[in-house]
Motif scaffolding. Sequence first.
Motif: not given
Lengths: 259, 259
Positions: A1-20, A174-182
């Motif tokens: 299984m490959v995990n495909i993770v999408k991370i949204g803009g609001n997390v990108i804009d916040n350096p601490e949240k992005l690092a975590s 096999p693919t597992n798609l995870v959309y991560c957002f705020e």
Amino acid sequence: MVNIVKIGGNVIDNPEKLASFLSDFAKIKGPKILIHGGGKIATKIAKDLGIETKMVEGRRITDEAMRDVVTMVYGGLVNKQIVAKLQANHCNAIGLTGADGKSILAQKRPVKTIDYGFVGDILEVNALFIKSLLDADIVPVFAPLTFDMNGDMLNTNADTQASAVATGLSSLLPTNLVYCFEKKGVLSDPENEDSVISELNPANYESFKNQGVIYEGMIPKLDNAFSSLRNGVSQVTICHADELKNALETGNAGTKITL
Amino acid sequence: MVNIVKIGGNVIDNPEKLASFLSDFAKIKGPKILIHGGGKIATKIAKDLGIETKMVEGRRITDEAMRDVVTMVYGGLVNKQIVAKLQANHCNAIGLTGADGKSILAQKRPVKTIDYGFVGDILEVNALFIKSLLDADIVPVFAPLTFDMNGDMLNTNADTQASAVATGLSSLLPTNLVYCFEKKGVLSDPENEDSVISELNPANYESFKNQGVIYEGMIPKLDNAFSSLRNGVSQVTICHADELKNALETGNAGTKITL
């Protein structure tokens, strides 16, 4: 299984949240892919450069100047900052746009009533190339950019790109798609952060749409999610960026999309 | 033999010259690598963004704001424009910085008398990874950027990076390093474009330096060239961007560097 993770803009804009988030992402075992959104920094840099953000009927137009801004901000600044931070977390990342290794070919969106400018509609994902990177324990990190065969970079929606990459790869593994957002998932009450709908299927999705519970920005995201499942992706989850580990390990986080 | 070609900033700044060069580069048969300089566009964008170019003793300092500008301009705008144009020339390019696939690890230059800021001194080239791309008929296109294991992108001299990539690869396969720029080669009279020195060896190089014929910017370029030969690179040539094809096919273009 490959995990495909999408991370949204609001997390990108916040350096601490992005690092975590990147620290959590780096710890995922097995093959994985990250697709990042753009964040507001492109709009800010465009403004500082005196490039006007053009909207037609509420939608952003990517003219040549704006295309160059998103190419440098998403493909350069954001993408390489993420790659360098993943390397510091001992995750061997490689930053890519669709043009790199011909990984995601697109076409400039045909003009019907609105000319969106340099916006790409995805035609083909080079799943063999992406899989060859995974096989070498390399972690592809995609900026939301594609290309056409006329030499142009194209701005592309990151949710759509994540869905296309997952769908394209699902013919090989096999693919597992995870959309991560705020938010914690798809909410039944936008005012209540804890009102997460634990499972969405086509029937209750229609019903929630008809009631106006699900609206605006969530609709294209969910349409992408259902379309991914119909086209071969094994699992789709929408969850909070802080819950990535939980979503992958227990499956009990956010909203599960099912057919 | 793998051809490692460095293209300088003056060509990058001129869209017609760049298009012509990329068309020639795309036609080179066999494994090849492109390393591009930055051009003046980073300075222009930094100025437009209100970021001051800081110089100490005549040398540019890369503070954090300037590092972010070069990361986005070299690693995003310039690199991806080149990749998209090579794809349009049916050359399957992949744009990389040192951080991508851990291809070129560096360290932030230690502070002695001057703090150069986020400038990378190269420690290690991941020749196996770069060779794996060549083996898959993929053409690496490097921006002049490296990284350290602390999560930082670092600004790096493109000539030095080209030399390091060629030297690193030479343990795995024979390497030919070609520096392309806006002159026909190393000139014995800077006022006469046709006064190309056809061959430079350590003896006549010393003599030309002592006479003041070779000076300033050419000295680090030539030091890199001699150091590449001493460290395993098979051939080094310095020639005009228009003469790339000629230099590779006949060997009769520009200045050949020999030991």
